[in-house]
Scaffold this active site. Structure first.
Site, PDB file in Angstrom:
ATOM      1  N   TYR A 197      51.892  31.952  29.241  1.00 47.41           N
ATOM      2  CA  TYR A 197      52.136  31.719  28.194  1.00 47.41           C
ATOM      3  C   TYR A 197      53.713  31.595  27.604  1.00 47.41           C
ATOM      4  O   TYR A 197      54.219  32.124  26.473  1.00 47.41           O
ATOM      5  CB  TYR A 197      51.291  32.588  26.953  1.00 47.41           C
ATOM      6  N   ARG A 236      56.848  34.056  22.723  1.00 46.65           N
ATOM      7  CA  ARG A 236      55.746  35.371  22.482  1.00 46.65           C
ATOM      8  C   ARG A 236      56.135  36.524  21.625  1.00 46.65           C
ATOM      9  O   ARG A 236      55.438  36.986  20.887  1.00 46.65           O
ATOM     10  CB  ARG A 236      55.341  35.807  23.512  1.00 46.65           C
ATOM     11  N   CYS A 287      68.964  29.054  15.663  1.00 41.83           N
ATOM     12  CA  CYS A 287      69.255  29.474  14.408  1.00 41.83           C
ATOM     13  C   CYS A 287      67.954  29.992  13.696  1.00 41.83           C
ATOM     14  O   CYS A 287      67.341  29.142  12.823  1.00 41.83           O
ATOM     15  CB  CYS A 287      69.882  28.273  13.802  1.00 41.83           C
TER      16      CYS A 287
HETATM   17  C1  LIG Z   1      43.000  31.673  26.643  1.00 43.14           C
HETATM   18  C2  LIG Z   1      41.605  31.679  27.249  1.00 43.14           C
HETATM   19  C3  LIG Z   1      41.297  32.238  28.429  1.00 43.14           C
HETATM   20  C4  LIG Z   1      42.273  32.979  29.297  1.00 43.14           C
HETATM   21  O1  LIG Z   1      42.668  34.288  28.499  1.00 43.14           O
HETATM   22  P1  LIG Z   1      43.531  35.188  29.533  1.00 43.14           P
HETATM   23  O2  LIG Z   1      43.878  36.229  28.827  1.00 43.14           O
HETATM   24  O3  LIG Z   1      44.859  34.566  29.821  1.00 43.14           O
HETATM   25  O4  LIG Z   1      42.910  35.587  30.740  1.00 43.14           O
HETATM   26  C5  LIG Z   1      40.025  32.131  29.279  1.00 43.14           C
HETATM   27  N1  LIG Z   1      39.158  31.306  28.327  1.00 43.14           N
HETATM   28  C6  LIG Z   1      39.414  30.683  27.099  1.00 43.14           C
HETATM   29  C7  LIG Z   1      38.182  30.229  26.469  1.00 43.14           C
HETATM   30  C8  LIG Z   1      40.697  30.970  26.384  1.00 43.14           C
HETATM   31  O5  LIG Z   1      40.806  30.393  25.399  1.00 43.14           O
END
Ligand SMILES: *Cc1c(COP(=O)(O)O)cnc(C)c1O
Length: 447
Positions: free
Chosen positions: A405, A345, A376
Site C-alpha cells: 500500500y 499512509r 504543499c
Molecule cells: C485488502 C484486502 C485483502 C488484503 O488484506 P491484507 O491486510 O493486505 O492482507 C484481502 N481481501 C480483500 C477482499 C481485501 O479488500
C-alpha cells in the site's frame, strides 16, 4: 567480535525489525545484503528496493501452511492491491499463488504479465459493466459478488456469452477486529458485502441459486487489515461455518469454498510482534476442523487473501535528506525528496513506520524529528517523533517495511514523478522492476 560489540550489533539488528535488513562494514543499511546507499547512488531517490527472496519466502509460507493445515485444494490468493505491477504477478505465478484483483486495471496487469486469469478472483463493491465484460472475456476464475444489482449484470453478461460464471458471495459476518476504522470491513455497517445478521445473505443465496448463468461456489468474508490476533479470524470462521450450515438447511446448498480474506498483521515498529503465519493458519484450521466436525458439513476448501503480509516486509524506501528545521520549544523537522506522493499512509491512517538514517547507521540517534515530505500540504508527513542521528543534507534516509500500500497508492500530487522500484534477486543481482517516472511521463496524458 567481542561480546559487548556483538550485543550492540544484535540490538541494532533487532531494531531493524526483520532479518533481511542489516548494517555493513561502511555503517550503511543493507537489504538482502545490498548496500542501500550504493543503490541510492546508482538509481537516485526516492527509490523503493524489494527483496525478492523475502516475497517468495512469504508466499511459500502461506502455500505450504494452507495445504498442510486445510488440505489439498486450499491455497492463498495474493491480494494484489497491496502492490500491483507485472513483476509481482510473474512471481505469484511462479510460486503457484492465486491472485485477487479489484479492478480491470489490476486484471489487465496480471494478464499482461502472463498470469492465468482462471487463477484470479475479481473483487470490488462497484464493478462496472466494463469490468464484468472484461473479466468474463479474460476467463476470470471467480467473481466475488458484492450485491444483487451486480449479480444481475454478471448473469446477463455471462449468459450473452454462453458462459456459466463461477462466483462467491461476499458476506459480512459482523466482526469488528478493532483496527483503524478505515481498514475495518467485516462489520454489518460496511460498504462491502451482504450482511448475514439482517437476513440479506439468505435472500442473496436464494436469488443466486435461481440464476442460470452463474454457479455459486461458496462464500467470502474479509474482516480487516493489520490484525495481530487470531481470535477475530476464528470468530469470522465460526460465523461463516454457521452460515454454511444454515444455507444447507434452508436451501440444500453446500458451499465448496470458504474464503476468509486477508488481514494478517506485519511488524512496522519494534513494539509490534513478528507473526508466525504458519502457526496462525494452523490455529485457524484447528478451529475450523472442530467446527466443521460438530456441524456435519463437509470440510470446505479454504482460501485466504494475504496482501500486506506478502509484500510489506520485502521492501524499504530510500530518500535523500534536504533541509533540517529546529523550531525551539516546538518540533524539529527533516525534509525528504518524497513523501505522500509515494507513501500516503501516514496522512491517511497515521500508520506506524520505522525510520533509519541509512548512510550513518552507527551514529547515535540524537535528533528526534518529524519526517516531512516535499508536498504543499502540512499533512504530508511520513512519521513523527523519530529518533535518528542529526541528519545532514545529502544523507540517505530509509523508511522500512514499505512494500504494501505504498507504491500502489502512489500519486503525482504536485507533479512529482513516482519513484523507481528495484529488486534484489535471489542471487544478489539488482534489477529495475518499475522505472522512475520522467517529466515526459507526467505530461503524457495532457492534450
Ligand atoms: C485488502 C484486502 C485483502 C488484503 O488484506 P491484507 O491486510 O493486505 O492482507 C484481502 N481481501 C480483500 C477482499 C481485501 O479488500
Amino acid at each position: 567480535m567481542n561480546a559487548a560489540v556483538e550485543k550492540t550489533e544484535k540490538s541494532a539488528r533487532g531494531a531493524l525489525l526483520h532479518d533481511n535488513l542489516g548494517i555493513n562494514e561502511s555503517g550503511h543499511l543493507t537489504i538482502a545484503g545490498a548496500d542501500t546507499v550504493e543503490l541510492a547512488k546508482q538509481y537516485g531517490t526516492p527509490l523503493m528496493v524489494m527483496d525478492e527472496a523475502r516475497i517468495r519466502r512469504n508466499m511459500r509460507i502461506y502455500r505450504t501452511a494452507m495445504e498442510r493445515s486445510f488440505g489439498k485444494g486450499s491455497y492463498p490468493l495474493y491480494a494484489s492491491k497491496a502492490f500491483s505491477c507485472k513483476y509481482i504477478y510473474r512471481i505469484a505465478k511462479e510460486e503457484g499463488m492465486g491472485v485477487d484483483v479489484v479492478s480491470s486495471g489490476e486484471l489487465y496487469t496480471a494478464v499482461n504479465a502472463g498470469f492465468d486469469a482462471s487463477n484470479a478472483f475479481l473483487h470490488g463493491n462497484n464493478k462496472t459493466d466494463a469490468d464484468i465484460v472484461y473479466a468474463i472475456e479474460c476467463g476470470i476464475g471467480h467473481i466475488v459478488v458484492d450485491n444483487m444489482v451486480e449479480l444481475d449484470r454478471i448473469d446477463e453478461i455471462a449468459g450473452a456469452r454462453g458462459v456459466v460464471q463461477p462466483i462467491l458471495l461476499r458476506l459480512t459476518p459482523g466482526i469488528d477486529p478493532h483496527t483503524h476504522a478505515a481498514i475495518t470491513t467485516g462489520k454489518v455497517d460496511s460498504k462491502f458485502g451482504i450482511a448475514i445478521e439482517t437476513g440479506q445473505a439468505d435472500d442473496a443465496v436464494a436469488y443466486t441459486l435461481g440464476k442460470q448463468n452463474v454457479r455459486l461456489d461458496g462464500f467470502h468474508c474479509h474482516i480487516g487489515s493489520q490484525i495481530f490476533d487470531v481470535t477475530p479470524f476464528c470468530d469470522a470462521a465460526r460465523l461463516m461455518i454457521k452460515y454454511i450450515v444454515s444455507a444447507r438447511e434452508k436451501f440444500g446448498y453446500e458451499a465448496d469454498i470458504l474464503n476468509l480474506g486477508g488481514g494478517f498483521g506485519v511488524r512496522y515498529i519494534e513494539s509490534q510482534p513478528e507473526l508466525d503465519y504458519a502457526d496462525f493458519i494452523e490455529r485457524i484450521a484447528g478451529f475450523i476442523r472442530a467446527e466443521v466436525k460438530n456441524s456435519g458439513i463437509k470440510m470446505p476448501r479454504v482460501l485466504m487473501e494475504p496482501g500486506r503480509s506478502i509484500v510489506a516486509d520485502s521492501c524499504l524506501t530510500l530518500y535523500t535528506v534536504g533541509g533540517t528545521k529546529v523550531i525551539p520549544g516546538f518540533k524539529s523537522y527533516v525534509s525528504i525528496d518524497g513523501g505522500m506522493p509515494d507513501n500516503p499512509r501516514y496522512a491517511l491512517y497515521e500508520s506506524d513506520y520505522t525510520v533509519k538514517l541509512a548512510s550513518r547507521m552507527r551514529d547515535g540517534d540524537d535528533f528526534v524529528c518529524t519526517v516531512a515530505g516535499r508536498c504543499c500540504e502540512s499533512g504530508d508527513l511520513i512519521q513523527e517523533n523519530v529518533p535518528i542521528p542529526t541528519p545532514r543534507r545529502g544523507d540517505i534516509l530509509a523508511v522500512l517495511v514499505t512494500g504494501a500500500y505504498n507504491y500502489s497508492m502512489a500519486s503525482n500530487y504536485n507533479r512529482i514523478p513516482r519513484p523507481a522500484v528495484a529488486a534484489v534477486s535471489e542471487n544478489g543481482s539488482v534489477h529495475t522492476v518499475i522505472r522512475r517516472e520522467t517529466f515526459d511521463d507526467l505530461v503524457h496524458l495532457d492534450v
